[in-house]
Design a protein around this motif. Sequence first.
Motif, PDB file in Angstrom:
ATOM      1  N   VAL A 188       0.615  -0.968  -0.016  1.00  0.00           N
ATOM      2  CA  VAL A 188      -0.160   0.105   0.071  1.00  0.00           C
ATOM      3  C   VAL A 188       0.823   1.488  -0.077  1.00  0.00           C
ATOM      4  O   VAL A 188       2.172   1.408   0.588  1.00  0.00           O
ATOM      5  N   VAL A 189       0.424   1.879   0.120  1.00  0.00           N
ATOM      6  CA  VAL A 189       1.214   3.726   0.069  1.00  0.00           C
ATOM      7  C   VAL A 189       1.072   4.374   1.261  1.00  0.00           C
ATOM      8  O   VAL A 189       0.836   3.958   1.986  1.00  0.00           O
ATOM      9  N   GLY A 190       2.282   4.800   1.484  1.00  0.00           N
ATOM     10  CA  GLY A 190       2.192   5.184   3.220  1.00  0.00           C
ATOM     11  C   GLY A 190       2.979   6.614   2.695  1.00  0.00           C
ATOM     12  O   GLY A 190       4.065   7.154   2.481  1.00  0.00           O
ATOM     13  N   LEU A 191       2.103   7.864   3.195  1.00  0.00           N
ATOM     14  CA  LEU A 191       2.474   8.671   3.158  1.00  0.00           C
ATOM     15  C   LEU A 191       3.358   9.608   4.454  1.00  0.00           C
ATOM     16  O   LEU A 191       2.521   9.710   5.849  1.00  0.00           O
ATOM     17  N   LYS A 192       4.277   9.914   4.086  1.00  0.00           N
ATOM     18  CA  LYS A 192       4.747  11.114   5.832  1.00  0.00           C
ATOM     19  C   LYS A 192       5.125  12.151   5.208  1.00  0.00           C
ATOM     20  O   LYS A 192       6.281  12.453   4.673  1.00  0.00           O
ATOM     21  N   PRO A 193       4.182  13.396   5.362  1.00  0.00           N
ATOM     22  CA  PRO A 193       3.902  14.364   5.243  1.00  0.00           C
ATOM     23  C   PRO A 193       5.667  15.299   5.791  1.00  0.00           C
ATOM     24  O   PRO A 193       6.009  14.700   7.036  1.00  0.00           O
ATOM     25  N   THR A 194       5.834  16.570   6.137  1.00  0.00           N
ATOM     26  CA  THR A 194       6.590  16.880   6.539  1.00  0.00           C
ATOM     27  C   THR A 194       5.803  17.707   7.692  1.00  0.00           C
ATOM     28  O   THR A 194       4.857  17.448   7.756  1.00  0.00           O
ATOM     29  N   ILE A 195       7.023  17.153   8.960  1.00  0.00           N
ATOM     30  CA  ILE A 195       7.142  17.582   9.977  1.00  0.00           C
ATOM     31  C   ILE A 195       6.281  19.372  10.104  1.00  0.00           C
ATOM     32  O   ILE A 195       6.663  20.079   9.673  1.00  0.00           O
ATOM     33  N   GLY A 196       5.188  19.160  11.382  1.00  0.00           N
ATOM     34  CA  GLY A 196       3.847  19.937  11.473  1.00  0.00           C
ATOM     35  C   GLY A 196       2.482  20.386  10.193  1.00  0.00           C
ATOM     36  O   GLY A 196       2.283  21.414  10.689  1.00  0.00           O
ATOM     37  N   ARG A 197       3.669  19.466   9.417  1.00  0.00           N
ATOM     38  CA  ARG A 197       1.868  19.919   8.200  1.00  0.00           C
ATOM     39  C   ARG A 197       0.289  19.471   8.725  1.00  0.00           C
ATOM     40  O   ARG A 197      -0.437  20.325   8.174  1.00  0.00           O
ATOM     41  N   VAL A 198       0.336  18.625   9.482  1.00  0.00           N
ATOM     42  CA  VAL A 198      -0.391  17.659  10.489  1.00  0.00           C
ATOM     43  C   VAL A 198      -1.028  17.984  11.567  1.00  0.00           C
ATOM     44  O   VAL A 198       0.849  17.216  12.416  1.00  0.00           O
ATOM     45  N   SER A 199      -1.211  18.686  12.617  1.00  0.00           N
ATOM     46  CA  SER A 199      -1.472  18.592  13.806  1.00  0.00           C
ATOM     47  C   SER A 199      -1.157  18.234  14.550  1.00  0.00           C
ATOM     48  O   SER A 199      -2.106  16.617  14.182  1.00  0.00           O
ATOM     49  N   THR A 200      -0.793  17.229  15.522  1.00  0.00           N
ATOM     50  CA  THR A 200      -0.410  16.464  16.166  1.00  0.00           C
ATOM     51  C   THR A 200      -1.277  16.504  17.641  1.00  0.00           C
ATOM     52  O   THR A 200      -0.881  15.571  18.856  1.00  0.00           O
ATOM     53  N   ARG A 201      -1.812  17.912  17.529  1.00  0.00           N
ATOM     54  CA  ARG A 201      -2.435  17.746  19.225  1.00  0.00           C
ATOM     55  C   ARG A 201      -3.272  16.176  18.938  1.00  0.00           C
ATOM     56  O   ARG A 201      -4.060  15.715  18.462  1.00  0.00           O
ATOM     57  N   GLY A 202      -3.417  16.451  20.420  1.00  0.00           N
ATOM     58  CA  GLY A 202      -4.797  14.585  20.604  1.00  0.00           C
ATOM     59  C   GLY A 202      -3.744  12.752  19.823  1.00  0.00           C
ATOM     60  O   GLY A 202      -4.132  12.245  20.063  1.00  0.00           O
ATOM     61  N   LEU A 203      -2.274  13.562  19.886  1.00  0.00           N
ATOM     62  CA  LEU A 203      -1.535  12.100  19.649  1.00  0.00           C
ATOM     63  C   LEU A 203      -0.386  11.580  20.584  1.00  0.00           C
ATOM     64  O   LEU A 203      -0.198  12.777  21.443  1.00  0.00           O
ATOM     65  N   VAL A 204      -0.528  10.496  20.590  1.00  0.00           N
ATOM     66  CA  VAL A 204       0.347  10.532  22.474  1.00  0.00           C
ATOM     67  C   VAL A 204       1.804  10.461  22.175  1.00  0.00           C
ATOM     68  O   VAL A 204       1.996   9.806  20.892  1.00  0.00           O
ATOM     69  N   PRO A 205       2.588  11.194  22.915  1.00  0.00           N
ATOM     70  CA  PRO A 205       4.494  11.550  22.075  1.00  0.00           C
ATOM     71  C   PRO A 205       4.769  10.524  21.967  1.00  0.00           C
ATOM     72  O   PRO A 205       4.964   9.914  23.217  1.00  0.00           O
ATOM     73  N   ASN A 206       6.101  10.315  20.832  1.00  0.00           N
ATOM     74  CA  ASN A 206       7.140   9.461  21.146  1.00  0.00           C
ATOM     75  C   ASN A 206       7.790  10.687  21.136  1.00  0.00           C
ATOM     76  O   ASN A 206       8.466  10.778  22.255  1.00  0.00           O
ATOM     77  N   CYS A 207       8.175  11.153  19.709  1.00  0.00           N
ATOM     78  CA  CYS A 207       9.681  11.852  19.522  1.00  0.00           C
ATOM     79  C   CYS A 207       9.095  13.115  19.278  1.00  0.00           C
ATOM     80  O   CYS A 207       8.547  13.445  18.199  1.00  0.00           O
ATOM     81  N   ARG A 208       8.191  14.548  20.428  1.00  0.00           N
ATOM     82  CA  ARG A 208       6.899  15.518  19.642  1.00  0.00           C
ATOM     83  C   ARG A 208       7.861  16.337  19.129  1.00  0.00           C
ATOM     84  O   ARG A 208       7.097  17.273  18.213  1.00  0.00           O
ATOM     85  N   THR A 209       9.525  16.779  18.734  1.00  0.00           N
ATOM     86  CA  THR A 209       9.747  17.075  17.927  1.00  0.00           C
ATOM     87  C   THR A 209       9.788  16.812  16.423  1.00  0.00           C
ATOM     88  O   THR A 209      10.341  17.077  14.918  1.00  0.00           O
ATOM     89  N   LEU A 210       9.645  15.334  16.325  1.00  0.00           N
ATOM     90  CA  LEU A 210       9.851  14.554  14.927  1.00  0.00           C
ATOM     91  C   LEU A 210       8.342  14.221  14.643  1.00  0.00           C
ATOM     92  O   LEU A 210       8.336  13.008  13.113  1.00  0.00           O
ATOM     93  N   ASP A 211       7.668  13.644  15.462  1.00  0.00           N
ATOM     94  CA  ASP A 211       6.437  12.639  15.117  1.00  0.00           C
ATOM     95  C   ASP A 211       5.216  12.962  13.977  1.00  0.00           C
ATOM     96  O   ASP A 211       5.269  14.759  13.833  1.00  0.00           O
ATOM     97  N   CYS A 212       4.624  12.648  13.262  1.00  0.00           N
ATOM     98  CA  CYS A 212       4.079  13.160  11.926  1.00  0.00           C
ATOM     99  C   CYS A 212       2.566  12.505  12.231  1.00  0.00           C
ATOM    100  O   CYS A 212       3.211  10.995  12.694  1.00  0.00           O
TER     101      CYS A 212
END
Length: 468
Positions: A188-212
Amino acid sequence: MHFVPDSLAITSLRAAYHAGTATPEAVISGIYDRIEAAPLQPAWISVVPRAAACAAARDLAARRAAGEDLPLYGIPFAAKDNIDVAGLPTTAACPAFSYLPETSALAVERLLAAGAIMIGKTNLDQFATGLSGTRSPYGACASVFNPAYASGGSSSGSAVVVAQGLVSFALGTDTGGSGRVPAGFNNVVGLKPTIGRVSTRGLVPNCRTLDCVSVFALTVEDARLALAAMEGFDPANPFSRPIPDTAGEPPAGGWRLGVPRAQDLAGFPGLAGADLFAAACRRAEALGWRLTEVDLSPFLAAGKLMFGGAWVAERLAAFGDFIAAHPDDVLPVTRDIVLGARGISAADTFSQFYELAALKRAIAPLWDDIDALMVPTAGAPCRIDALQADPLPLNARFGHFSYFVNLLDLCAMAVPNGFLAESGVAMGVTFIAPAWEDARLARIGAAHHAALGLPPGLAGAAASPAAA
């Protein structure tokens, strides 16, 4: 009436809804029939009750009849279980950590507002730490093509449910490759956008500066449609970034692709499918693209930093207190990785920041000569029993071509690239470009996927020459 079209691709569902040959409620009912009849595989952690999902479909029909614009009208989707969905527990694959969120992550809220229908929460490597899909108390996820082989992770369940035809798209997360590696192993296709393009509010953080927040879909177009509904600046999220206007138009002479040097591929002991990658290069050249060999050394040096100190310490900052307070409730491999960062000093962390900055500066001129870098999505698939017996070195093999992307502030698009003859597991290629060149990657990835000529997901295996 229960009815599911042959393909759950967004474009297919839209056509069926427009023609009146299907309704969202009929499609959702058919999907629940599939879920209940599916082979036993722990891809799901929790599922929205059938009645609630069907009620959501009826509500959408009423909203549409009232004239509301719903770009994802009736499109079923899932979310990795480290992303909050109101009314469903968020576990991060750790039952003791589980909580019931009152509100959904902003990305989920935006998808629901666009007319998408939530089906459920998917399995993952615990706390999104790992690329294997085997580090979960809910069970190890396998590639849909061979039950002995790992699905890849950490967004394991999300890739699997898309490949199985249970949703049109699924949200994953990506810190070091979690939104790309399982896409490769499941066609399947996997899209990893630019960091910060999609808000990570509501995501359990892993590395907050890198998470997408990432997207798994059957086509690049579908992934982009989901991204378009989610993206946008979020002033309440300190890691959100305003999106610049980029068109992604190809240069006059055709796309310029960087590819690894022969020695970079031959020198990686975990590589399989070299013939598939060579075929991908020939396919790119047949499209009129120009290929240039690139020294991967600075990229790989950046990738080694992912678990070399500073960014493990960031995981310690995110959920280390919980692990320290509940050591017996966390898988040993997860616990040992995260708590092992206790000895990392602030001086060590700044030294690695400086090292990464120097690598970014060394790599920057390369983008003047190429439009994107193409690499294998992962080195090779692994058997589940092998990963469970020796998790760290084999997991690192999965991340060889992916760890560096977020650290270097790059965007990426993983697309299918055929199947291994011996195991039958799918392999992918990933296109990588500088931050904010997501539209460029969508054009490149869509063209390359179309040239492959194999259907996505489970259907691809039957059409592959490797299956003959």
